[in-house]
Write a protein that holds these residues in place. Structure first.
Motif, mmCIF file in Angstrom:
data_model
loop_
_atom_site.group_PDB
_atom_site.id
_atom_site.type_symbol
_atom_site.label_atom_id
_atom_site.label_comp_id
_atom_site.label_asym_id
_atom_site.label_seq_id
_atom_site.Cartn_x
_atom_site.Cartn_y
_atom_site.Cartn_z
ATOM 1 N N TYR A 167 29.355 11.825 39.304
ATOM 2 C CA TYR A 167 29.700 11.240 40.599
ATOM 3 C C TYR A 167 28.593 10.312 41.066
ATOM 4 N N PRO A 169 27.114 8.706 44.281
ATOM 5 C CA PRO A 169 27.207 8.811 45.747
ATOM 6 C C PRO A 169 27.246 7.451 46.441
ATOM 7 N N HIS A 172 30.980 6.463 45.744
ATOM 8 C CA HIS A 172 31.900 7.602 45.908
ATOM 9 C C HIS A 172 32.903 7.632 44.763
ATOM 10 N N THR A 202 35.130 16.453 43.494
ATOM 11 C CA THR A 202 34.954 15.050 43.903
ATOM 12 C C THR A 202 36.259 14.270 44.142
ATOM 13 N N TRP A 356 34.809 4.367 54.621
ATOM 14 C CA TRP A 356 35.555 5.612 54.358
ATOM 15 C C TRP A 356 36.680 5.392 53.351
ATOM 16 N N HIS A 358 36.814 5.737 50.312
ATOM 17 C CA HIS A 358 36.954 6.742 49.245
ATOM 18 C C HIS A 358 37.959 7.826 49.614
ATOM 19 N N GLN A 362 40.060 8.472 46.352
ATOM 20 C CA GLN A 362 39.951 9.727 45.602
ATOM 21 C C GLN A 362 41.339 10.365 45.497
ATOM 22 N N THR A 367 38.777 15.656 49.051
ATOM 23 C CA THR A 367 37.986 14.470 49.356
ATOM 24 C C THR A 367 36.534 14.905 49.358
ATOM 25 N N SER A 369 33.549 14.034 50.856
ATOM 26 C CA SER A 369 33.402 13.164 52.021
ATOM 27 C C SER A 369 32.102 12.367 52.060
ATOM 28 N N GLY A 370 31.047 12.914 51.447
ATOM 29 C CA GLY A 370 29.739 12.272 51.581
ATOM 30 C C GLY A 370 28.976 12.821 52.784
#
Ligand SMILES: Cc1ncc(COP(=O)(O)O)c(C=O)c1O
Length: 418
Positions: A167, A169, A172, A202, A356, A358, A362, A367, A369-370
């Motif tokens: 993944y 970051p 995302h 993820t 947002w 992603h 995804q 999700t 989210s981060g």
């Protein structure tokens, strides 16, 4: 003076043969769930455990499963005898066909061994134990991050756990270059755990083209693929499409492990239904592998339970019920896709800082989210919203009614810049 009961209890503790044992911390997701249960707030929201819920936030019993149960209850011939160690033969055959395709060359050539196991967990566990006993290379590579229980199957079996990058970051999305580099530097013959689709936590899957590159690299380095398939049908809404990654690896004639789970895909969490398949090079090897699998399973639980696997068999063997299941899966995934869009739009409308996108790019149930662990803790404390500490949101726990509450919480967490 100390009460007598306390003295007796203390001296008994000190005498215990297990007094030296440290307490094992609860798995993070179970800790989140206990906290949710104990929260009296009327607005509390459960986005933690990966369970599919309805718009009303209720657990979802698939209508096709209910129908199958009624058939079973009315089957007066049904016995409760022991079944073979490998489980219900028809369940195994149909499960293999579900993941590999009925026209799979490996199935036609009898190169596949399938054994009924206790859901995805039991399938992974039996597979890991088999590998520890019979495979030369005691090293497994697991994506970073992955389903939190993944390392445990292998650690318990005595197999060393390493990670490969997965993944990114920043985007995302998939760190494809990192993944390839890490697999390329894995020792020859290492086991590689791959999630067939709907990657937990993820929600990021490789494209089919990327899977092909991964396959070529893995075969060239003789890495052993061990697929975990827990979300077939819950990504694209199409059972065939969600099996493509596995089928790509099986089509090349090489060996491969697959753990299947019916927990999420049929909502049979509590029934513990799953299967482990090992694709071998020849029928003769497959026969010997099956005998060794029995040797692993037999002292563990002797034979698997019948009820849940009978539900699955009833659905898979009947053309109408099978297509009804497909339609129900489609409706489930459509609700998830709607929730993604809804949450994304609401964050944009509110002007919550950050990208947002992603949330809609995804796939599957989750999700990633981060949101940081601190932000998640803030949302729990101030908004009574419960999710995994790594920021994973179970989209199936969300509804049109609860989106605004989640958006307020995310907005406040981000605004605090913690
Ligand atoms: C990727 C993955 N594998 C396996 C499992 C295990 O589930 P079960 O034992 O219910 O099949 C889960 C559960 O969340 C999962 O997400």
């Amino acid at each position: 003076m100390e009460p007598l009961t306390a003295v007796i209890r203390d001296s008994k503790d000190a005498d215990s043969k297990f007094a030296h044992l440290p307490r094992v911390p609860e798995a993070p997701i179970f800790a989140v769930m206990s906290a949710y249960k104990n929260d009296p707030s009327p607005v509390k929201l459960n986005l933690g455990m990966g369970v599919y819920r309805t718009e009303e936030g209720k657990p979802f019993l698939l209508p096709v499963v209910r129908e199958a149960e009624l058939l079973l209850v009315n089957d007066l011939e049904a016995a409760k005898d022991y079944i073979p160690t490998t489980g219900i033969a028809e369940f195994n055959k149909l499960s293999a066909e579900l993941i590999f395709g009925a026209d799979s060359h490996a199935i036609i050539k009898n190169r596949v061994v399938t054994v009924q196991c206790l859901s995805g967990t039991g399938s992974l566990s039996i597979g890991a134990e088999f590998l520890a006993r019979h495979y030369k290379q005691h090293v497994v590579y697991i994506s970073q991050p992955s389903y939190e229980n993944h390392p445990n199957f292998f650690i318990r079996a005595g197999i060393a756990v390493n990670t490969y990058r997965y993944y990114d970051p920043e985007t995302h999305g998939l760190d494809f270059q990192g993944l390839l580099e890490d697999l390329n530097s894995a020792p020859q013959g290492s086991i590689v755990l791959l999630q067939a689709c709907g990657h937990n936590p993820t929600g990021v899957d490789p494209t089919l083209q990327q899977w092909e590159v991964i396959r070529q690299l893995m075969r060239s380095k003789e890495l052993l693929p061990f697929f975990d398939s827990a979300y077939q049908g819950l990504v694209s809404g199409n059972l065939e499409e969600d099996a493509q990654s596995v089928r790509l690896f099986v089509a090349d004639g090489g060996e491969c492990f697959i753990a299947q789970s019916y927990s999420k895909t049929m909502g049979l969490y509590a029934e513990r239904v799953g299967a482990l398949s090992i694709v071998c090079k020849t029928e003769e090897v497959a026969c010997r592998v099956e005998s060794q699998l029995k040797d692993v399973i037999s002292p563990t639980y002797f034979t698997p339970p019948v009820y849940g696997a009978s539900i699955v068999t009833a659905i898979l063997r009947n053309r109408e019920m099978y297509s009804q299941w497909n339609s129900e899966l489609k409706a489930m995934i459509e609700r998830l896709i709607n929730m993604r869009k809804h949450l994304f739009d609401a964050l944009c409308d509110k002007g919550t800082p950050g990208d947002w996108s992603h949330i809609v790019s995804q796939v599957g149930m989750y999700t990633f989210s981060g949101l940081s662990e601190e932000q998640v803790a803030f949302m729990t404390k101030e908004y009574h919203i419960y999710l995994s500490p790594d920021g994973r949101i179970n989209m199936a726990g969300l509804s049109a009614k609860t989106v605004p509450h989640l958006v307020d919480a995310i907005h406040a967490a981000v605004a605090r810049n913690i």
